[in-house]
Design a protein around this motif. Structure first.
Motif, mmCIF file in Angstrom:
data_model
loop_
_atom_site.group_PDB
_atom_site.id
_atom_site.type_symbol
_atom_site.label_atom_id
_atom_site.label_comp_id
_atom_site.label_asym_id
_atom_site.label_seq_id
_atom_site.Cartn_x
_atom_site.Cartn_y
_atom_site.Cartn_z
ATOM 1 N N UNK A 434 -4.941 75.258 5.731
ATOM 2 C CA UNK A 434 -5.405 76.401 4.921
ATOM 3 C C UNK A 434 -4.918 76.272 3.579
ATOM 4 N N UNK A 435 -3.859 75.424 3.111
ATOM 5 C CA UNK A 435 -3.047 75.542 1.857
ATOM 6 C C UNK A 435 -4.041 74.365 0.896
ATOM 7 N N UNK A 436 -4.361 73.349 1.735
ATOM 8 C CA UNK A 436 -5.148 72.227 1.296
ATOM 9 C C UNK A 436 -6.504 72.772 0.879
ATOM 10 N N UNK A 437 -7.171 73.530 1.825
ATOM 11 C CA UNK A 437 -8.245 74.135 1.376
ATOM 12 C C UNK A 437 -8.298 74.988 0.198
ATOM 13 N N UNK A 438 -7.301 75.760 -0.063
ATOM 14 C CA UNK A 438 -7.351 76.517 -1.050
ATOM 15 C C UNK A 438 -7.353 75.704 -2.352
ATOM 16 N N UNK A 439 -6.377 74.652 -2.057
ATOM 17 C CA UNK A 439 -6.521 73.846 -3.394
ATOM 18 C C UNK A 439 -7.752 73.128 -3.817
ATOM 19 N N UNK A 440 -8.283 72.714 -2.510
ATOM 20 C CA UNK A 440 -9.502 71.957 -2.737
ATOM 21 C C UNK A 440 -10.541 72.924 -3.460
ATOM 22 N N UNK A 441 -10.400 74.314 -3.318
ATOM 23 C CA UNK A 441 -11.427 75.384 -3.788
ATOM 24 C C UNK A 441 -11.090 75.407 -5.274
ATOM 25 N N UNK A 442 -9.885 75.289 -5.688
ATOM 26 C CA UNK A 442 -9.519 75.479 -6.979
ATOM 27 C C UNK A 442 -9.970 73.944 -7.902
ATOM 28 N N UNK A 443 -9.607 73.051 -7.231
ATOM 29 C CA UNK A 443 -9.738 71.425 -8.153
ATOM 30 C C UNK A 443 -11.130 71.118 -7.898
ATOM 31 N N UNK A 444 -11.636 71.384 -6.834
ATOM 32 C CA UNK A 444 -12.872 70.520 -6.073
ATOM 33 C C UNK A 444 -14.029 70.398 -7.504
ATOM 34 N N UNK A 445 -14.312 71.693 -8.062
ATOM 35 C CA UNK A 445 -15.216 71.789 -9.120
ATOM 36 C C UNK A 445 -14.773 71.105 -10.331
ATOM 37 N N UNK A 446 -13.665 70.981 -10.746
ATOM 38 C CA UNK A 446 -12.892 70.559 -11.866
ATOM 39 C C UNK A 446 -12.776 69.043 -11.930
ATOM 40 N N UNK A 447 -11.961 68.652 -10.819
ATOM 41 C CA UNK A 447 -11.978 67.343 -10.948
ATOM 42 C C UNK A 447 -12.868 66.404 -9.858
ATOM 43 N N UNK A 448 -13.766 67.227 -9.264
ATOM 44 C CA UNK A 448 -14.398 66.714 -8.161
ATOM 45 C C UNK A 448 -13.788 65.623 -7.223
ATOM 46 N N UNK A 449 -12.630 66.301 -6.985
ATOM 47 C CA UNK A 449 -11.663 65.454 -5.723
ATOM 48 C C UNK A 449 -11.894 65.948 -4.543
ATOM 49 N N UNK A 450 -11.506 65.001 -3.559
ATOM 50 C CA UNK A 450 -11.506 65.452 -2.290
ATOM 51 C C UNK A 450 -10.394 64.555 -1.732
ATOM 52 N N UNK A 451 -9.658 64.935 -0.538
ATOM 53 C CA UNK A 451 -8.663 64.489 0.298
ATOM 54 C C UNK A 451 -9.434 63.520 1.069
#
Ligand code: MN
Length: 526
Positions: A434-451
């Motif tokens: 859940x925590x990593x999904x929340x991080x992904x939600x925030x930064x995914x669009x900004x840095x196009x990152x994925x774990x």
């Protein structure tokens, strides 16, 4: 190259027999589609009689319209063969054990009874319109004269192919080669080899079988399978496509393209490996050939020096040919060239004396037994170069996790990115997810990152154990960062590791932007 080696993938059958691995029907369908686009010739989808879910999964794969031949496994009984037909399959892999150990202690059958059952199953499968591959289970520990009789009878009964299973991984390359020649002469149909890795020889035995005339190799992705696993698809295929020591030793160079020994699209190998690892929840060992994390990683200064001048100095396979990228680590074995190259990725070009000072610090940290992250190298470089330390673009402001029995875990994360705060709530299978999904939600669009990879280990025993989290974060441009964090709380430690990884990517993207032409800069300001 005339005859292509037939790649028979059994990830979904023997691979699934890995202890504690079970795929859902949806996962099986997704893996089958990935194997099909990888280019395997045959897919063993499962063993339909084992469960209702297995029957459903195999039926769905049979109906999926794949280019590969889809097989199901059946014991040498009419009931098992009927289940193959009921599942809508056109191909069956029938088997019965032929070693005296299995005959006496498992089946309780005489050699003649086993021979009769094998013949009946093959004849019955042919009468039901199936393509048949027949296996004498535990072939490598079976009496040779009896084994020849069984294979010859199975072929006479109509088997289209016969397979030699080294069920307990007991063969050697020389033994397998001899066996393949004997079975081919007795059966006069195409021969397959099915090797297990109990002595670490699965790939070697498979290659020896093929060199001796076997037409087909049974393999699994990442070598998953019972006990020590099966011959790994990526190893067998890479060896067949790229190894050429005789030519290279006679003044040639390592191959720069597949020789076409199989139909596998080798550049897709790594993606399929990642998919299977994720779905099987089996981490690939880091030093695993071809698909392991370290397979194309370099740390030693002598090696990075060579690699920077010519990658062939310490690589005999271009990583791109199997869908990988080479990477460099800093540590006690680091050398000037590796550190210089790492720093260049962050837009830093220290002078020779500065570089020597940075290398000294990297080695000192490495000597203490630590992993040295890129972020640490960049920080040490900034100090040595008398610059501001790199700014951590992403910082953790708040983390609030709720988890209780019977409830879906939720997490609220607030991150500072540059000067602005961003918050997100997400749910997951557990508090970390859940925590990593929340991080992904925030930064995914900004840095196009994925774990891309996440692993957790307990550093010490007991419920107060320290945990070690290692992650790999990637962005859409092909930047990858590895980060590691150690702490007492698995959620906080996981979040910290991921944020460290994202910061590395942010730093590298900042350097890319700075190096970009002025026109792009102007647009970014507008
Ligand atoms: Mn097996």
């Amino acid at each position: 190259m005339g005859r292509k080696v037939r790649i028979f993938d059994t990830t979904l059958r023997d691979g699934e027999q890995t202890p504690r691995v079970a795929f859902s029907p949806a996962q099986k369908a997704e893996i089958a589609a990935a194997l099909d686009s990888l280019g395997v010739d045959a897919i063993e989808a499962g063993f339909p009689v084992v469960s209702a879910g297995e029957h459903e999964a195999v039926s769905a794969i049979a109906a999926a319209g794949l280019a590969a031949d889809v097989y199901g496994l059946a014991r040498s009984t009419r009931r098992d063969v009927d289940a193959i037909v009921d599942a809508g399959l056109s191909f069956v892999h029938t088997f019965i054990a032929t070693s005296s150990i299995h005959a006496r202690d498992k089946l309780g059958m005489s050699e003649e009874a086993i021979l009769g059952a094998a013949i009946d199953a093959v004849e019955y499968a042919k009468s039901r319109g199936l393509g048949v591959e027949f296996s004498a289970e535990d072939a490598t520990r079976s009496d040779r004269a009896y084994l020849r009789r069984v294979y010859s009878a199975a072929a006479s009964a109509g088997a289209d192919r016969v397979n030699i299973p080294d069920t307990t991984g007991y063969s050697t390359p020389e033994h397998m080669a001899g066996l393949v020649r004997e079975v081919a002469a007795a059966a006069r149909v195409p021969v397959s080899v099915h090797c297990h890795n109990d002595f670490g020889l699965a790939t070697a035995n498979t290659l020896a079988g093929i060199a001796a005339g076997a037409a087909s190799a049974h393999v699994t992705v990442n070598g998953i399978g019972e006990r020590a696993g099966n011959a790994a698809l990526e190893e067998v295929v890479a060896a067949l496509e790229f190894l050429d020591p005789e030519a290279t030793g006679s003044g040639g160079r390592p191959r720069s393209r597949p020789r076409g020994a199989t139909r596998i699209r080798t550049r897709r190998i790594h993606d399929v490996s990642l998919l299977v690892s994720r779905m099987a929840r089996v981490q690939v060992q880091h030093n695993k050939a071809i698909v392991g994390e370290n397979a194309f990683g370099h740390e030693s200064g002598i090696h990075t020096h060579g690699i920077v001048k010519n990658p062939l100095t310490y690589e005999s396979l271009d990583p791109r040919l199997v869908g990988r990228r080479r990477w460099f680590a800093a540590g006690k074995h680091a050398g000037t060239h590796g550190v210089e190259r790492t720093l260049a990725g962050y837009g830093l070009s220290p002078s020779a004396p500065e570089l020597a000072a940075i290398l000294e610090r990297v080695k000192a940290l490495g000597d203490s037994g630590a992993n040295v992250s890129d972020m640490q190298v960049v920080t040490m470089a900034a100090e040595a170069m008398g610059r501001e330390p790199p700014r951590r673009m992403v910082r953790l402001r708040e983390l609030d996790v709720s988890t209780s029995a019977g409830q879906t875990p939720h997490a609220y994360v607030k991150l500072a990115i540059g000067d602005a705060d961003h918050g997100a709530t997400a749910s997951g299978v557990g508090p970390v997810d859940a925590s990593l999904a929340a991080i992904q939600e925030i930064v995914g669009g900004i840095y196009e990152t994925r774990i891309a990879d996440y692993a957790i280990n307990a550093v010490s025993g007991g419920s107060d154990a320290l945990c070690e989290v290692t992650v790999k974060v990637e962005d859409a441009r092909g930047n990858a960062a590895r980060a590691r964090s150690v702490g007492e709380d698995i959620v906080v430690t996981s979040v910290q590791a991921v944020i460290d990884g994202i910061n590395e990517i942010a730093l590298r993207r900042g350097a890319e932007r700075a190096a970009a032409p002025r026109r792009a800069k102007g647009r970014a300001r507008a």
